[in-house]
Design a protein around this motif. Sequence first.
Motif, mmCIF file in Angstrom:
data_model
loop_
_atom_site.group_PDB
_atom_site.id
_atom_site.type_symbol
_atom_site.label_atom_id
_atom_site.label_comp_id
_atom_site.label_asym_id
_atom_site.label_seq_id
_atom_site.Cartn_x
_atom_site.Cartn_y
_atom_site.Cartn_z
ATOM 1 N N MET A 1 0.785 -1.199 -0.002
ATOM 2 C CA MET A 1 0.170 -0.128 -0.119
ATOM 3 C C MET A 1 0.992 1.435 -0.044
ATOM 4 S SD MET A 1 -2.911 1.213 2.594
ATOM 5 C CE MET A 1 -3.331 2.824 2.707
ATOM 6 N N VAL A 2 1.979 1.285 0.590
ATOM 7 C CA VAL A 2 2.987 2.368 0.818
ATOM 8 C C VAL A 2 3.061 2.943 -0.697
ATOM 9 C CG1 VAL A 2 4.951 3.390 1.771
ATOM 10 C CG2 VAL A 2 3.593 1.711 3.302
ATOM 11 N N SER A 12 6.316 12.087 -1.012
ATOM 12 C CA SER A 12 7.461 11.191 -0.205
ATOM 13 C C SER A 12 6.983 10.296 0.824
ATOM 14 C CB SER A 12 8.431 12.430 0.120
ATOM 15 O OG SER A 12 8.054 13.033 1.303
ATOM 16 N N PHE A 13 7.907 9.593 1.189
ATOM 17 C CA PHE A 13 7.792 8.700 2.384
ATOM 18 C C PHE A 13 7.610 9.660 3.692
ATOM 19 C CE2 PHE A 13 9.534 5.740 -0.414
ATOM 20 C CZ PHE A 13 8.733 4.648 -0.191
ATOM 21 N N THR A 14 8.206 10.743 3.592
ATOM 22 C CA THR A 14 7.946 11.480 4.804
ATOM 23 C C THR A 14 6.657 11.970 4.894
ATOM 24 O OG1 THR A 14 10.138 12.372 4.561
ATOM 25 C CG2 THR A 14 8.630 13.677 6.017
ATOM 26 N N ARG A 15 6.089 12.568 3.793
ATOM 27 C CA ARG A 15 4.508 13.033 3.753
ATOM 28 C C ARG A 15 3.590 11.720 4.024
ATOM 29 N NH1 ARG A 15 3.107 17.428 -0.279
ATOM 30 N NH2 ARG A 15 4.143 19.339 0.920
ATOM 31 N N TYR A 16 3.845 10.595 3.544
ATOM 32 C CA TYR A 16 3.295 9.395 3.837
ATOM 33 C C TYR A 16 3.202 9.085 5.196
ATOM 34 C CZ TYR A 16 1.653 4.592 4.056
ATOM 35 O OH TYR A 16 0.943 3.433 4.038
ATOM 36 N N THR A 20 -0.163 9.109 7.841
ATOM 37 C CA THR A 20 -0.470 8.245 8.854
ATOM 38 C C THR A 20 -0.422 8.422 10.107
ATOM 39 O OG1 THR A 20 1.656 7.128 8.511
ATOM 40 C CG2 THR A 20 -0.116 6.496 6.990
ATOM 41 N N THR A 21 0.524 9.361 10.512
ATOM 42 C CA THR A 21 0.612 9.596 11.962
ATOM 43 C C THR A 21 -0.733 10.691 12.346
ATOM 44 O OG1 THR A 21 2.973 9.613 11.816
ATOM 45 C CG2 THR A 21 2.072 10.710 13.714
ATOM 46 N N TRP A 74 -8.321 12.007 6.411
ATOM 47 C CA TRP A 74 -7.852 11.305 7.630
ATOM 48 C C TRP A 74 -8.510 12.037 8.699
ATOM 49 C CZ3 TRP A 74 -6.304 6.764 7.975
ATOM 50 C CH2 TRP A 74 -5.636 6.186 7.144
ATOM 51 N N PHE A 75 -8.663 13.524 8.640
ATOM 52 C CA PHE A 75 -9.160 14.290 9.636
ATOM 53 C C PHE A 75 -10.413 13.696 10.125
ATOM 54 C CE2 PHE A 75 -12.117 17.637 11.023
ATOM 55 C CZ PHE A 75 -11.390 18.075 12.162
ATOM 56 N N PHE A 76 -11.208 13.571 9.175
ATOM 57 C CA PHE A 76 -12.726 12.953 9.365
ATOM 58 C C PHE A 76 -12.630 11.315 9.981
ATOM 59 C CE2 PHE A 76 -14.285 16.205 6.546
ATOM 60 C CZ PHE A 76 -15.053 16.673 7.073
#
Length: 113
Positions: A1-2, A12-16, A20-21, A74-76
């Motif tokens: 999925m990543v 980027s992986f940082t934004r991903y 998720t965090t 993700w907020f919702f």
Amino acid sequence: MVTFVVRELHVSFTRYALFTTLTSVYAMLGSITAGILADKIGRKYTIVASGFMFLCGAISICFAASYKLVIISWFFTGGEFGIGLLNTPLHIVEISPPSIRGFLISLLEFMKD
């Protein structure tokens, strides 16, 4: 999925990792507001509202075409998770008979994990 998210949304992986965090952060905010919301409209309707929030978040995640839309989705979803974690056990305790109350709460905790 990543790799799918990174490839399709061009992040980027940082934004991903950030979005998720953020689910946990949004869940914390949702749990803070859950008590206030439950006092104003009741636990039952708060649970219904959180289900609607989850539906909106899940549908918008499915059709997200940009990074900003994913963050909003993700907020919702995270907010609903926080509201549900706080209000659902309280509602079950209020409406269940004492003979099966412990079983229902244990079952809920088992299903969450």
